[in-house]
Design a protein around this motif. Structure first.
Motif, PDB file in Angstrom:
ATOM      1  N   ASP A  61       2.496   8.660   6.069  1.00  0.00           N
ATOM      2  CA  ASP A  61       3.187   8.331   4.833  1.00  0.00           C
ATOM      3  C   ASP A  61       4.484   7.594   5.152  1.00  0.00           C
ATOM      4  O   ASP A  61       5.483   8.213   5.506  1.00  0.00           O
ATOM      5  CB  ASP A  61       3.478   9.608   4.048  1.00  0.00           C
ATOM      6  CG  ASP A  61       4.110   9.324   2.693  1.00  0.00           C
ATOM      7  OD1 ASP A  61       4.137   8.152   2.279  1.00  0.00           O
ATOM      8  OD2 ASP A  61       4.573  10.287   2.041  1.00  0.00           O
ATOM      9  N   PHE A  91       0.625   3.854   0.380  1.00  0.00           N
ATOM     10  CA  PHE A  91      -0.524   4.426   1.066  1.00  0.00           C
ATOM     11  C   PHE A  91      -1.267   3.313   1.789  1.00  0.00           C
ATOM     12  O   PHE A  91      -1.589   2.281   1.206  1.00  0.00           O
ATOM     13  CB  PHE A  91      -1.456   5.115   0.065  1.00  0.00           C
ATOM     14  CG  PHE A  91      -2.719   5.642   0.684  1.00  0.00           C
ATOM     15  CD1 PHE A  91      -2.696   6.790   1.462  1.00  0.00           C
ATOM     16  CD2 PHE A  91      -3.923   4.988   0.500  1.00  0.00           C
ATOM     17  CE1 PHE A  91      -3.861   7.279   2.056  1.00  0.00           C
ATOM     18  CE2 PHE A  91      -5.096   5.471   1.071  1.00  0.00           C
ATOM     19  CZ  PHE A  91      -5.059   6.620   1.849  1.00  0.00           C
ATOM     20  N   THR A  92      -1.532   3.524   3.064  1.00  0.00           N
ATOM     21  CA  THR A  92      -2.155   2.475   3.878  1.00  0.00           C
ATOM     22  C   THR A  92      -3.437   2.989   4.520  1.00  0.00           C
ATOM     23  O   THR A  92      -3.632   4.194   4.709  1.00  0.00           O
ATOM     24  CB  THR A  92      -1.202   1.991   4.981  1.00  0.00           C
ATOM     25  OG1 THR A  92      -0.795   3.114   5.786  1.00  0.00           O
ATOM     26  CG2 THR A  92       0.026   1.326   4.386  1.00  0.00           C
ATOM     27  N   ARG A  93      -4.315   2.024   4.860  1.00  0.00           N
ATOM     28  CA  ARG A  93      -5.555   2.333   5.565  1.00  0.00           C
ATOM     29  C   ARG A  93      -5.705   1.373   6.741  1.00  0.00           C
ATOM     30  O   ARG A  93      -5.004   0.361   6.816  1.00  0.00           O
ATOM     31  CB  ARG A  93      -6.759   2.221   4.631  1.00  0.00           C
ATOM     32  CG  ARG A  93      -6.642   3.053   3.360  1.00  0.00           C
ATOM     33  CD  ARG A  93      -7.994   3.250   2.720  1.00  0.00           C
ATOM     34  NE  ARG A  93      -8.806   4.149   3.530  1.00  0.00           N
ATOM     35  CZ  ARG A  93     -10.114   4.323   3.331  1.00  0.00           C
ATOM     36  NH1 ARG A  93     -10.753   3.633   2.398  1.00  0.00           N
ATOM     37  NH2 ARG A  93     -10.797   5.166   4.098  1.00  0.00           N
ATOM     38  N   GLU A 130      -7.680  15.483  -3.171  1.00  0.00           N
ATOM     39  CA  GLU A 130      -7.305  14.072  -3.238  1.00  0.00           C
ATOM     40  C   GLU A 130      -7.663  13.406  -1.916  1.00  0.00           C
ATOM     41  O   GLU A 130      -7.204  13.827  -0.855  1.00  0.00           O
ATOM     42  CB  GLU A 130      -5.805  13.914  -3.513  1.00  0.00           C
ATOM     43  CG  GLU A 130      -5.360  14.478  -4.859  1.00  0.00           C
ATOM     44  CD  GLU A 130      -5.937  13.701  -6.022  1.00  0.00           C
ATOM     45  OE1 GLU A 130      -6.231  12.497  -5.859  1.00  0.00           O
ATOM     46  OE2 GLU A 130      -6.113  14.310  -7.099  1.00  0.00           O
ATOM     47  N   TRP A 131      -8.492  12.347  -1.985  1.00  0.00           N
ATOM     48  CA  TRP A 131      -8.999  11.761  -0.744  1.00  0.00           C
ATOM     49  C   TRP A 131      -7.915  11.092   0.093  1.00  0.00           C
ATOM     50  O   TRP A 131      -8.072  10.914   1.296  1.00  0.00           O
ATOM     51  CB  TRP A 131     -10.121  10.767  -1.037  1.00  0.00           C
ATOM     52  CG  TRP A 131      -9.710   9.501  -1.751  1.00  0.00           C
ATOM     53  CD1 TRP A 131      -9.710   9.282  -3.090  1.00  0.00           C
ATOM     54  CD2 TRP A 131      -9.274   8.277  -1.147  1.00  0.00           C
ATOM     55  NE1 TRP A 131      -9.292   7.998  -3.371  1.00  0.00           N
ATOM     56  CE2 TRP A 131      -9.022   7.348  -2.204  1.00  0.00           C
ATOM     57  CE3 TRP A 131      -9.074   7.865   0.163  1.00  0.00           C
ATOM     58  CZ2 TRP A 131      -8.565   6.052  -1.969  1.00  0.00           C
ATOM     59  CZ3 TRP A 131      -8.621   6.562   0.391  1.00  0.00           C
ATOM     60  CH2 TRP A 131      -8.373   5.677  -0.662  1.00  0.00           C
ATOM     61  N   GLN A 132      -6.772  10.743  -0.537  1.00  0.00           N
ATOM     62  CA  GLN A 132      -5.692  10.120   0.230  1.00  0.00           C
ATOM     63  C   GLN A 132      -4.901  11.130   1.065  1.00  0.00           C
ATOM     64  O   GLN A 132      -4.138  10.742   1.952  1.00  0.00           O
ATOM     65  CB  GLN A 132      -4.724   9.391  -0.702  1.00  0.00           C
ATOM     66  CG  GLN A 132      -5.344   8.246  -1.492  1.00  0.00           C
ATOM     67  CD  GLN A 132      -5.783   8.665  -2.881  1.00  0.00           C
ATOM     68  OE1 GLN A 132      -6.108   9.842  -3.100  1.00  0.00           O
ATOM     69  NE2 GLN A 132      -5.797   7.732  -3.817  1.00  0.00           N
ATOM     70  N   THR A 133      -5.056  12.413   0.795  1.00  0.00           N
ATOM     71  CA  THR A 133      -4.322  13.444   1.516  1.00  0.00           C
ATOM     72  C   THR A 133      -4.789  13.512   2.970  1.00  0.00           C
ATOM     73  O   THR A 133      -5.989  13.476   3.236  1.00  0.00           O
ATOM     74  CB  THR A 133      -4.532  14.812   0.844  1.00  0.00           C
ATOM     75  OG1 THR A 133      -4.112  14.734  -0.520  1.00  0.00           O
ATOM     76  CG2 THR A 133      -3.750  15.903   1.559  1.00  0.00           C
ATOM     77  N   ASN A 136      -2.813  10.325   9.303  1.00  0.00           N
ATOM     78  CA  ASN A 136      -3.822  10.256   8.260  1.00  0.00           C
ATOM     79  C   ASN A 136      -5.072   9.548   8.786  1.00  0.00           C
ATOM     80  O   ASN A 136      -5.994  10.163   9.243  1.00  0.00           O
ATOM     81  CB  ASN A 136      -3.259   9.556   7.013  1.00  0.00           C
ATOM     82  CG  ASN A 136      -4.119   9.811   5.783  1.00  0.00           C
ATOM     83  OD1 ASN A 136      -5.299  10.129   5.883  1.00  0.00           O
ATOM     84  ND2 ASN A 136      -3.528   9.689   4.610  1.00  0.00           N
ATOM     85  N   GLU A 137      -5.067   8.218   8.792  1.00  0.00           N
ATOM     86  CA  GLU A 137      -6.237   7.477   9.253  1.00  0.00           C
ATOM     87  C   GLU A 137      -5.956   6.878  10.632  1.00  0.00           C
ATOM     88  O   GLU A 137      -4.831   6.487  10.922  1.00  0.00           O
ATOM     89  CB  GLU A 137      -6.574   6.375   8.255  1.00  0.00           C
ATOM     90  CG  GLU A 137      -7.931   5.736   8.467  1.00  0.00           C
ATOM     91  CD  GLU A 137      -8.403   4.991   7.233  1.00  0.00           C
ATOM     92  OE1 GLU A 137      -8.892   5.651   6.291  1.00  0.00           O
ATOM     93  OE2 GLU A 137      -8.268   3.757   7.185  1.00  0.00           O
ATOM     94  N   HIS A 178     -15.004   6.452   0.749  1.00  0.00           N
ATOM     95  CA  HIS A 178     -14.315   7.587   0.198  1.00  0.00           C
ATOM     96  C   HIS A 178     -14.875   7.915  -1.155  1.00  0.00           C
ATOM     97  O   HIS A 178     -15.339   7.072  -1.892  1.00  0.00           O
ATOM     98  CB  HIS A 178     -12.810   7.305   0.084  1.00  0.00           C
ATOM     99  CG  HIS A 178     -12.505   5.930  -0.376  1.00  0.00           C
ATOM    100  ND1 HIS A 178     -12.508   5.570  -1.699  1.00  0.00           N
ATOM    101  CD2 HIS A 178     -12.225   4.807   0.322  1.00  0.00           C
ATOM    102  CE1 HIS A 178     -12.217   4.283  -1.801  1.00  0.00           C
ATOM    103  NE2 HIS A 178     -12.056   3.789  -0.605  1.00  0.00           N
ATOM    104  N   HIS A 208     -13.357   7.140  -5.581  1.00  0.00           N
ATOM    105  CA  HIS A 208     -12.818   5.782  -5.669  1.00  0.00           C
ATOM    106  C   HIS A 208     -13.951   4.928  -6.206  1.00  0.00           C
ATOM    107  O   HIS A 208     -14.604   4.205  -5.478  1.00  0.00           O
ATOM    108  CB  HIS A 208     -12.369   5.319  -4.294  1.00  0.00           C
ATOM    109  CG  HIS A 208     -11.651   4.011  -4.313  1.00  0.00           C
ATOM    110  ND1 HIS A 208     -11.191   3.394  -3.192  1.00  0.00           N
ATOM    111  CD2 HIS A 208     -11.317   3.182  -5.332  1.00  0.00           C
ATOM    112  CE1 HIS A 208     -10.595   2.249  -3.494  1.00  0.00           C
ATOM    113  NE2 HIS A 208     -10.681   2.101  -4.779  1.00  0.00           N
TER     114      HIS A 208
END
Length: 447
Positions: free
Chosen positions: A67, A89-91, A368-371, A419-420, A442, A445
């Motif tokens: 984050d 939020f990044t991937r 929440e999939w971003q967590t 995270n990722e 994911h 989404h």
């Protein structure tokens, strides 16, 4: 991809072997984590003003989002090399050249130079490292979704405006703008595009409310073949011999050349929306969700789809898993990281569990999939598994998986909650194929 499978694997195996050897030594010396003084954000670096050093061999780099930024680590020593600030939020997405990655940031795919590379030189190669840098080069559009590299061509899909931008990833550079060819689809949707070397492309079509179409277009944009029997179309991957699969809520679509085959699942509703393929195997690993009313289904079954026979085998597992849990090993074996903390190696042909490696504590997929949640990324014989609860990254030697816990050759404490993750191997390679399992899909989404 023109580099032979044998030569590419040999080049990468050297890096993996070096990594395992060095990490085994570091585990005994306690040098796996970055010094505390390096935990802060690094100052901005001019991409054109970096020193380059020759290395003894290919040196993998690991990127981990958090984050507010992205960490870049040395894949051999675990040393933190950079802490780069990023917005929102990044991937992470593979770029296909084993040096660069793309960071999904805002309305763009932003180029990250991890600073590791190798060049062929006759019967050997030379490897180099430099400082990682998050460049200002971007592929821009509304709501970036999936980025796929196939047959030496990259395709960036923008969900917000239904635009597909294709470009040549072989010349990516932190100082050079990325030029693309753009195609606008009939309607914006959460979709995917897979370019092919003959100029054709495998595409999805749909709207923000519904999507059920997979089609193949030729180099002039003319439709060759389609199926409209893929409700909830989501995600893609590539198996052996360039066979492409696309997930549906009633099974899976197989694209072999200019032929499309829809394979029905046994249940009326069975979502195979997240898949991981391997060039070593015709079998595709996928999730398997059967509750259409669940806000978050935590499945305990996986799917193994044989793209040659068209058969879907459903395998029961001792624990549930998340969309970040699926990966493939160097020989095509299926890898699933369970919520019981165990990494399972599954024979993709028989469906039997071949090995179990305890890696993390028990965990639960967040609503929440971003967590942040545990994440698995594989580079050759090494699997990198993050544990956000303990702020740790574990390195698993897949060649030792049958030894259980001893396969975890090192654990590195991170300066941020990961995270990722994604890996740039730094090996000699032409632009390689990147399957969707390296940028997992994911749930929740569906726009």
């Amino acid at each position: 991809m023109t580099t032979s499978k044998k030569s590419t694997r040999a080049a990468r195996s050297f890096a993996s072997f070096a990594a395992v050897s060095a990490l085994a030594l570091l585990a005994g010396c306690g040098q796996g984590s970055a010094p505390e003084s390096e935990a802060g954000s690094a100052p901005a670096i001019d991409p054109s003003d970096r020193e380059t050093h020759e290395a003894a061999g290919a040196n993998p780099r690991i990127a981990a989002t958090y984050d507010g930024g992205i960490l870049v680590l040395d894949g051999i020593t675990g040393e933190q090399l950079a802490d780069l600030p990023a917005q929102g939020f990044t991937r992470l997405n593979q770029a296909g050249d084993d040096r660069h990655l793309f960071l999904t940031e805002g309305d763009s795919f932003r180029l990250l130079d991890t600073g590791t590379s190798s060049e062929p030189h006759g019967d050997h190669s030379h490897s180099y490292t430099t400082d990682p840098v998050l460049s200002d080069q971007r592929v821009e559009g509304s709501h970036p979704g999936h980025l796929v590299v196939h047959d030496g061509i990259a395709a960036a899909f923008f969900d917000g405006d239904g635009v597909v931008k294709t470009f040549d990833p072989s010349g990516l550079d932190a100082t050079t703008a990325i030029e693309s060819d753009d195609q606008t689809l009939p309607d914006p949707h959460h979709g995917v595009a897979v370019p092919r070397e003959d100029g054709s492309v495998v595409l999805t079509e749909g709207t923000e409310e519904s999507r059920s179409t997979v089609l193949v277009q030729d180099e002039d944009g003319e439709e060759i073949v389609r199926t409209d029997d893929c409700p909830g179309v989501h995600g893609e991957t590539v198996a052996a011999d360039g066979v492409i699969t696309v997930g549906c809520e009633n099974g899976i679509v197989i694209v072999d050349g200019d032929e499309i085959t829809h394979v029905d699942a046994d249940e009326d509703y069975a979502r195979l929306g997240n898949q991981a393929g391997s060039p070593e195997s015709p079998v595709v690993l996928g999730d398997y969700k059967t509750d259409p009313d669940a806000e978050l289904e935590r499945p305990t079954r996986i799917s193994l789809t044989d793209t040659e026979s068209g058969a879907i085998e459903v395998v029961d597992l001792p624990a549930s898993y998340s969309f970040r849990s699926l990966a493939r090993g160097p020989e095509g074996e299926a890898l699933v990281l369970g919520t019981d903390g165990t990494l399972r190696v599954i024979d993709e042909e028989s469906g039997e569990i071949a090995a179990e490696v305890p890696v993390t504590e028990e965990w639960e997929e967040p609503s929440e999939w971003q967590t942040p949640m545990p994440n698995i990324t594989v580079s050759d014989e090494l699997a990198y598994v993050t544990d956000p609860k303990t702020q740790t990254m574990h390195l698993v030697d897949l060649t030792k998986a049958e030894d259980g816990a001893e396969a975890v050759v090192d654990s590195v404490e991170l300066s941020q909650v990961p995270n990722e993750t994604a890996v740039a191997s730094g090996a000699v390679t032409e632009v390689r194929e990147v399957v969707d399992g390296e940028h997992a899909g994911h749930d929740g989404h569906n726009h």
